[in-house]
Design a protein around this motif. Structure first.
Motif, PDB file in Angstrom:
ATOM      1  N   GLU A 157      28.408  39.550  49.226  1.00 31.51           N
ATOM      2  CA  GLU A 157      28.377  40.997  49.274  1.00 31.51           C
ATOM      3  C   GLU A 157      28.519  41.538  47.857  1.00 31.51           C
ATOM      4  OE1 GLU A 157      32.406  42.881  50.264  1.00 31.51           O
ATOM      5  OE2 GLU A 157      32.486  40.984  51.387  1.00 31.51           O
ATOM      6  N   ILE A 158      28.210  42.786  47.699  1.00 30.41           N
ATOM      7  CA  ILE A 158      28.376  43.435  46.398  1.00 30.41           C
ATOM      8  C   ILE A 158      29.772  44.049  46.337  1.00 30.41           C
ATOM      9  CG2 ILE A 158      27.559  45.283  44.897  1.00 30.41           C
ATOM     10  CD1 ILE A 158      24.782  44.917  46.181  1.00 30.41           C
ATOM     11  N   VAL A 159      30.561  43.609  45.360  1.00 32.67           N
ATOM     12  CA  VAL A 159      31.900  44.164  45.160  1.00 32.67           C
ATOM     13  C   VAL A 159      31.898  44.944  43.854  1.00 32.67           C
ATOM     14  CG1 VAL A 159      34.353  43.666  44.860  1.00 32.67           C
ATOM     15  CG2 VAL A 159      32.982  42.268  46.421  1.00 32.67           C
ATOM     16  N   ASP A 160      32.347  46.174  43.937  1.00 31.63           N
ATOM     17  CA  ASP A 160      32.424  47.057  42.779  1.00 31.63           C
ATOM     18  C   ASP A 160      33.161  46.360  41.625  1.00 31.63           C
ATOM     19  OD1 ASP A 160      32.700  49.143  41.029  1.00 31.63           O
ATOM     20  OD2 ASP A 160      34.135  50.260  42.248  1.00 31.63           O
ATOM     21  N   THR A 161      32.550  46.375  40.434  1.00 29.61           N
ATOM     22  CA  THR A 161      33.158  45.743  39.260  1.00 29.61           C
ATOM     23  C   THR A 161      34.539  46.311  38.977  1.00 29.61           C
ATOM     24  OG1 THR A 161      30.977  45.331  38.300  1.00 29.61           O
ATOM     25  CG2 THR A 161      32.860  45.258  36.812  1.00 29.61           C
ATOM     26  N   ASN A 162      34.696  47.619  39.164  1.00 26.65           N
ATOM     27  CA  ASN A 162      36.008  48.227  38.933  1.00 26.65           C
ATOM     28  C   ASN A 162      37.059  47.674  39.890  1.00 26.65           C
ATOM     29  OD1 ASN A 162      35.461  49.785  36.732  1.00 26.65           O
ATOM     30  ND2 ASN A 162      35.242  51.721  37.843  1.00 26.65           N
ATOM     31  N   ALA A 163      36.632  47.346  41.114  1.00 30.70           N
ATOM     32  CA  ALA A 163      37.567  46.768  42.084  1.00 30.70           C
ATOM     33  C   ALA A 163      38.052  45.410  41.600  1.00 30.70           C
ATOM     34  CB  ALA A 163      36.902  46.642  43.452  1.00 30.70           C
ATOM     35  N   LEU A 164      37.147  44.605  41.040  1.00 31.19           N
ATOM     36  CA  LEU A 164      37.519  43.288  40.524  1.00 31.19           C
ATOM     37  C   LEU A 164      38.440  43.421  39.312  1.00 31.19           C
ATOM     38  CD1 LEU A 164      34.025  41.517  40.738  1.00 31.19           C
ATOM     39  CD2 LEU A 164      35.904  41.422  42.394  1.00 31.19           C
ATOM     40  N   ALA A 165      38.110  44.399  38.434  1.00 28.61           N
ATOM     41  CA  ALA A 165      38.933  44.595  37.246  1.00 28.61           C
ATOM     42  C   ALA A 165      40.316  45.118  37.617  1.00 28.61           C
ATOM     43  CB  ALA A 165      38.232  45.571  36.298  1.00 28.61           C
ATOM     44  N   PHE A 166      40.369  46.036  38.578  1.00 28.86           N
ATOM     45  CA  PHE A 166      41.653  46.579  39.033  1.00 28.86           C
ATOM     46  C   PHE A 166      42.525  45.454  39.586  1.00 28.86           C
ATOM     47  CE2 PHE A 166      44.486  48.217  42.290  1.00 28.86           C
ATOM     48  CZ  PHE A 166      45.071  49.308  41.668  1.00 28.86           C
ATOM     49  N   ARG A 167      41.928  44.594  40.409  1.00 26.31           N
ATOM     50  CA  ARG A 167      42.697  43.491  40.997  1.00 26.31           C
ATOM     51  C   ARG A 167      43.173  42.528  39.914  1.00 26.31           C
ATOM     52  NH1 ARG A 167      42.189  38.273  43.442  1.00 26.31           N
ATOM     53  NH2 ARG A 167      43.710  38.130  45.144  1.00 26.31           N
ATOM     54  N   ALA A 168      42.319  42.242  38.942  1.00 28.49           N
ATOM     55  CA  ALA A 168      42.699  41.331  37.866  1.00 28.49           C
ATOM     56  C   ALA A 168      43.884  41.888  37.074  1.00 28.49           C
ATOM     57  CB  ALA A 168      41.512  41.084  36.944  1.00 28.49           C
ATOM     58  N   LEU A 169      43.835  43.175  36.754  1.00 29.25           N
ATOM     59  CA  LEU A 169      44.936  43.805  36.019  1.00 29.25           C
ATOM     60  C   LEU A 169      46.209  43.850  36.864  1.00 29.25           C
ATOM     61  CD1 LEU A 169      42.976  46.744  34.364  1.00 29.25           C
ATOM     62  CD2 LEU A 169      44.181  44.938  33.118  1.00 29.25           C
ATOM     63  N   TYR A 170      46.037  44.170  38.150  1.00 27.96           N
ATOM     64  CA  TYR A 170      47.178  44.270  39.063  1.00 27.96           C
ATOM     65  C   TYR A 170      47.878  42.907  39.195  1.00 27.96           C
ATOM     66  CZ  TYR A 170      49.730  44.876  43.463  1.00 27.96           C
ATOM     67  OH  TYR A 170      50.701  44.906  44.433  1.00 27.96           O
ATOM     68  N   ILE A 211      38.908  54.983  37.242  1.00 24.44           N
ATOM     69  CA  ILE A 211      39.353  54.745  38.622  1.00 24.44           C
ATOM     70  C   ILE A 211      40.348  55.839  38.999  1.00 24.44           C
ATOM     71  CG2 ILE A 211      40.546  53.134  40.165  1.00 24.44           C
ATOM     72  CD1 ILE A 211      39.655  50.866  38.276  1.00 24.44           C
ATOM     73  N   ASN A 212      39.972  56.687  39.935  1.00 26.91           N
ATOM     74  CA  ASN A 212      40.883  57.752  40.356  1.00 26.91           C
ATOM     75  C   ASN A 212      41.885  57.220  41.374  1.00 26.91           C
ATOM     76  OD1 ASN A 212      39.585  57.738  42.903  1.00 26.91           O
ATOM     77  ND2 ASN A 212      38.074  59.248  42.193  1.00 26.91           N
ATOM     78  N   GLU A 213      42.851  58.048  41.740  1.00 25.77           N
ATOM     79  CA  GLU A 213      43.921  57.612  42.627  1.00 25.77           C
ATOM     80  C   GLU A 213      43.403  57.221  44.003  1.00 25.77           C
ATOM     81  OE1 GLU A 213      47.240  56.180  43.910  1.00 25.77           O
ATOM     82  OE2 GLU A 213      46.951  56.829  41.834  1.00 25.77           O
ATOM     83  N   GLU A 214      42.400  57.948  44.479  1.00 30.12           N
ATOM     84  CA  GLU A 214      41.833  57.635  45.799  1.00 30.12           C
ATOM     85  C   GLU A 214      41.195  56.246  45.797  1.00 30.12           C
ATOM     86  OE1 GLU A 214      38.579  59.416  49.005  1.00 30.12           O
ATOM     87  OE2 GLU A 214      39.150  60.589  47.239  1.00 30.12           O
ATOM     88  N   ALA A 215      40.458  55.926  44.709  1.00 30.10           N
ATOM     89  CA  ALA A 215      39.837  54.606  44.610  1.00 30.10           C
ATOM     90  C   ALA A 215      40.904  53.518  44.482  1.00 30.10           C
ATOM     91  CB  ALA A 215      38.888  54.568  43.427  1.00 30.10           C
ATOM     92  N   ALA A 216      41.943  53.781  43.662  1.00 30.24           N
ATOM     93  CA  ALA A 216      43.020  52.806  43.492  1.00 30.24           C
ATOM     94  C   ALA A 216      43.720  52.541  44.820  1.00 30.24           C
ATOM     95  CB  ALA A 216      44.015  53.313  42.454  1.00 30.24           C
ATOM     96  N   LYS A 217      43.903  53.588  45.621  1.00 33.38           N
ATOM     97  CA  LYS A 217      44.524  53.440  46.934  1.00 33.38           C
ATOM     98  C   LYS A 217      43.686  52.550  47.837  1.00 33.38           C
ATOM     99  CE  LYS A 217      46.327  56.219  50.771  1.00 33.38           C
ATOM    100  NZ  LYS A 217      46.495  57.607  51.300  1.00 33.38           N
ATOM    101  N   GLU A 218      42.375  52.718  47.775  1.00 34.31           N
ATOM    102  CA  GLU A 218      41.482  51.892  48.586  1.00 34.31           C
ATOM    103  C   GLU A 218      41.497  50.444  48.102  1.00 34.31           C
ATOM    104  OE1 GLU A 218      38.965  49.999  50.984  1.00 34.31           O
ATOM    105  OE2 GLU A 218      40.006  51.900  51.339  1.00 34.31           O
ATOM    106  N   TYR A 219      41.553  50.234  46.782  1.00 38.27           N
ATOM    107  CA  TYR A 219      41.605  48.867  46.255  1.00 38.27           C
ATOM    108  C   TYR A 219      42.886  48.163  46.720  1.00 38.27           C
ATOM    109  CZ  TYR A 219      37.892  50.361  43.019  1.00 38.27           C
ATOM    110  OH  TYR A 219      36.731  50.820  42.467  1.00 38.27           O
ATOM    111  N   ARG A 220      44.009  48.890  46.731  1.00 35.46           N
ATOM    112  CA  ARG A 220      45.270  48.290  47.192  1.00 35.46           C
ATOM    113  C   ARG A 220      45.195  47.970  48.683  1.00 35.46           C
ATOM    114  NH1 ARG A 220      47.429  52.505  43.768  1.00 35.46           N
ATOM    115  NH2 ARG A 220      48.390  51.591  41.887  1.00 35.46           N
ATOM    116  N   ALA A 221      44.582  48.850  49.448  1.00 27.15           N
ATOM    117  CA  ALA A 221      44.435  48.619  50.888  1.00 27.15           C
ATOM    118  C   ALA A 221      43.562  47.393  51.135  1.00 27.15           C
ATOM    119  CB  ALA A 221      43.836  49.854  51.561  1.00 27.15           C
ATOM    120  N   ARG A 222      42.508  47.251  50.332  1.00 31.00           N
ATOM    121  CA  ARG A 222      41.637  46.090  50.478  1.00 31.00           C
ATOM    122  C   ARG A 222      42.406  44.811  50.170  1.00 31.00           C
ATOM    123  NH1 ARG A 222      35.448  44.907  48.745  1.00 31.00           N
ATOM    124  NH2 ARG A 222      35.538  42.651  49.034  1.00 31.00           N
ATOM    125  N   GLU A 223      43.250  44.852  49.157  1.00 34.13           N
ATOM    126  CA  GLU A 223      44.047  43.682  48.806  1.00 34.13           C
ATOM    127  C   GLU A 223      44.981  43.299  49.951  1.00 34.13           C
ATOM    128  OE1 GLU A 223      45.690  40.520  46.593  1.00 34.13           O
ATOM    129  OE2 GLU A 223      43.791  41.617  46.496  1.00 34.13           O
TER     130      GLU A 223
END
Length: 698
Positions: A470-483, A506-518
């Motif tokens: 699947e296509i995963v947003d690059t920012n999502a991968l970078a956010f997870r790596a930093l987290y 990455i706005n707060e709404e996107a960050a919230k979704e990345y955390r939920a995905r994790e």
């Protein structure tokens, strides 16, 4: 005389007719579980019971300590001190035959019932000294897992540990292995505030067991001296982490831990602990200094030839379909197995069971797809091949690459406060992972620790287990790596995650979704089971920072009164801080001066329950069941003449009176008193006393 439990043979020829040690009713509870539940339901029972013994004896993670050892259906194993069969099952699955020896029939029954589907297990019940002469001397493996420390109990000689070692070694065939798993007396966790595993006392091993007893653990140097005395020159040390009971990783002298790897240190399942310092930081220091083997929490020691496996990491605290093991193997080099010229290494990932075969097989397919996607990006994918040898479940083999992980490189930048270099590395990472972003294949686990920069400066993706089509947003991968990077080490807190997310847009709404995905990802991986790390919380074990521990001392001091024949009075009293405090278990050591007729201990300033464990004057036990030696100003809840009487106090001035009129003493002697205490609220104490009065009235 034998019994048959399913396909398991229970040999009772040497059984003395009664069990001489027992953990109490919990053994009956565990026996009922293994009789009525299939092994796949043990985890559910562990989570239901919230019981350390149930967790300890039934957790599948106990098998990790031996599951990496090379065995096949021609392998013959002797397991001394097999207990309730925590590792017998995995031995039976891998080896041709397994012979167990244990003193307890109840424990052996538990072992037999949990492994009743295996027809290659025989359990001898009885004293090891009686059984040992009839055992053959051609075992490929003789295992002493959590047993060697009790050598004085097995062997009543002047040199019990040397003799125990020699006796077991003689049952190993030529080129076979004696395997010992044991705590290190100098283990880091004991310095950092964990109690000694066997005695539940702080610093007992580090102080070299000043109170005596039969249990003894050893340092590496101590074992090497034992081996020299026994004429054993071919031996190898391995380092189970966090310890051998619930090993997450097995290190060796050929592959020692690296800085940053030892971060799972809160594993006090059996008792509360103090937090005297950050173990990860201290581990990092001793690794840099080259002295890690001295402070490893546990040892796994093998006599005889070393296997090719030099490192094993277990990822089986997961849902069965994702449970795997990762090994590093080394072939060639010097004959003693220590590496050297000509050595060759590879990495293998094995499914932990049939359910994970597909997951492991997918890794080789992901290799091909990721290689195609990142071709030309400057990010190279570690070569991977699927191996089917017919003798075991399929596994994948990958290149072993030397170099430095991106995580280590970023750490160095932070330590040197070189933000410019940190930023340069990070954006080089971003540039590489964003290559061909519309390709429908993404590695969700593109964290900094999975990228290795080799000696040629080439960036290599060394682990891509969690790849999805699947296509995963690059920012999502970078956010997870930093987290994940920030969470992995307290020293990385200087990296402000919010600043970097803003910089990436990455706005707060996107960050919230990345955390939920994790969170969804972690639940999928674990199968919603309680992880081994989280069992500490489920069992209610506390980890108390030293600041809080010592701040709470005022609540744990006792007042001591001395009676010189005229009764107790404040002028003959003093305060004492408790020597040990583990799960309400207390110990006080008191000097008995000349002329003292009695000593009173006021254990608290609130209502409480007290169970007396022992009172010793110069190591001579006082009979606590006799009123002439022990008196309380509370209700006795236990039966008369019980060795460990229990008392209930509904008062803010409970006291324990140790009478010494009938005890000969000359003064300047030591009285040691041990007891368990549970403080009660006023409401609870009032209800309990009302019930006791009502029962006495009727």
């Amino acid at each position: 005389m034998t019994e048959q439990i399913g396909k398991v043979t229970l040999d009772l020829s040497f059984y003395p007719g009664e069990d001489f040690y027992c953990d109490g009713t919990v053994e009956d509870e565990i026996l009922d579980i293994v009789k009525t539940c299939p092994p796949e339901d043990y985890q559910k029972k562990i989570e239901e019971k919230h019981s350390w013994p149930v967790f300890y004896h039934l957790s599948p993670q106990r098998q990790n300590i031996v599951s990496w050892l090379p065995m096949d259906k021609n392998t013959k194993v002797l397991e001394v001190g097999s207990g309730m069969g925590a590792i017998t099952g995995v031995l039976a699955e891998k080896a041709g035959s397994v012979t167990c020896v244990d003193l307890s029939k109840k424990r052996s029954l538990i072992n037999a019932y949990r492994n009743r589907e295996h027809d290659n297990v025989t359990i001898y019940v009885g004293n090891f000294n009686d059984i040992e002469p009839v055992l053959p001397c051609d075992y490929d493996y003789v295992l002493l897992i959590g047993v060697f420390e009790y050598g004085q109990s097995y062997i009543p000689t002047q040199t019990p540990f040397e003799d125990f070692l020699k006796i077991n070694q003689k049952h190993v065939k030529k080129d076979g292995n004696l395997v010992i798993a044991i705590e290190n007396k100098m283990g880091m966790k004991y310095w950092a505030g964990c109690v000694e595993d066997h005695l539940s006392q702080f610093f007992a091993g580090i102080e070299d067991y000043p109170d005596g007893g039969v249990v003894r653990t050893f340092t590496r140097g101590g074992f090497e001296k034992l081996f020299a005395k026994c004429g054993i020159s071919d031996y190898h040390f391995y380092y189970p982490y966090p310890d051998y009971k619930f090993a997450d990783t097995i290190y060796s002298d050929r592959r020692l831990p690296k800085v940053g790897e030892l971060s799972k240190n809160l594993r006090n399942f059996d008792a509360d602990r103090m937090l005297l310092f950050d173990e990860k930081n201290v581990f990092d220091m001793v690794i840099r200094e080259g002295i890690f083997p001295m402070y490893s929490n546990s040892y796994l020691i093998m006599t005889g030839p070393a296997p090719q496996t030099i490192y094993s990491k277990f990822s089986n605290d997961r849902a069965d379909i994702y449970a795997i093991r990762t090994d590093i193997l080394e072939s060639g080099g010097r004959p003693d197995g220590t590496g050297g010229a000509g050595k060759k290494r590879c990495v293998r990932k094995y499914p932990a069971g049939p359910a994970a075969v597909e997951h492991v097989g997918n890794i080789s397919e992901y290799y091909k797809k990721l290689k195609k996607r990142f071709d030309g990006s400057g990010l190279f994918i570690n070569e991977c091949h699927l191996i089917k040898d017919g003798n075991s479940l399929p596994y994948v083999q990958l290149e072993y690459l030397e170099g430095c992980t991106l995580e280590e490189m970023l750490d160095e930048c932070l330590e040197e406060e070189d933000l410019e270099s940190f930023r340069k590395l990070f954006y080089e990472y971003m540039n590489k992972i964003s290559y061909r972003p519309q390709q429908p294949v993404s590695d969700y686990d593109l964290i900094f620790g999975n990228i290795l920069v080799d000696t040629n400066g080439r960036w290599n993706l060394i682990d891509y287990e969690w790849t999805f089509e699947e296509i995963v947003d690059t920012n999502a991968l970078a956010f997870r790596a930093l987290y994940c990077y920030q969470m992995g080490n307290g020293k990385r807190k200087k990296l402000v995650l919010e600043d970097w997310t803003k910089e990436l847009g990455i706005n707060e709404e996107a960050a919230k979704e990345y955390r939920a995905r994790e969170r969804r990802f972690q639940k999928a991986v674990t199968g919603n089971r309680v992880s081994v790390s989280d069992m500490r919380v489920l069992l209610g074990r506390r980890a108390i920072p030293w600041q809080g521990f010592f701040a709470d001392l005022e609540n744990n001091k006792v007042q001591i009164f001395e009676d010189y024949g005229t009764g107790y009075s404040p002028e003959h009293s003093y305060y004492l801080y408790l020597s040990y405090m583990v799960e309400g278990r207390m110990r006080v050591s008191l000097p008995v001066k000349e002329g003292v007729k009695g000593i009173r201990i006021d254990p608290a300033e609130t209502s409480c329950m007290v169970r007396m464990l022992a009172a010793r004057l110069n190591e001579e036990e006082l009979p606590l069941s006799e009123p002439a030696y022990l008196a309380m100003n509370g209700w006795e809840l236990s039966k008369k003449k019980e060795a460990n009487p229990v008392f209930f106090f509904h008062t803010n001035d409970p006291n324990i009176n140790i009478r010494l009129e009938k005890v000969e003493h000359s003064g300047n002697e030591l009285l040691e008193v041990e007891f368990e205490i549970e403080r009660l609220s006023e409401e609870t104490a009032s209800v309990l006393e009302a019930n006791l009065k009502r029962r006495r009235w009727f």
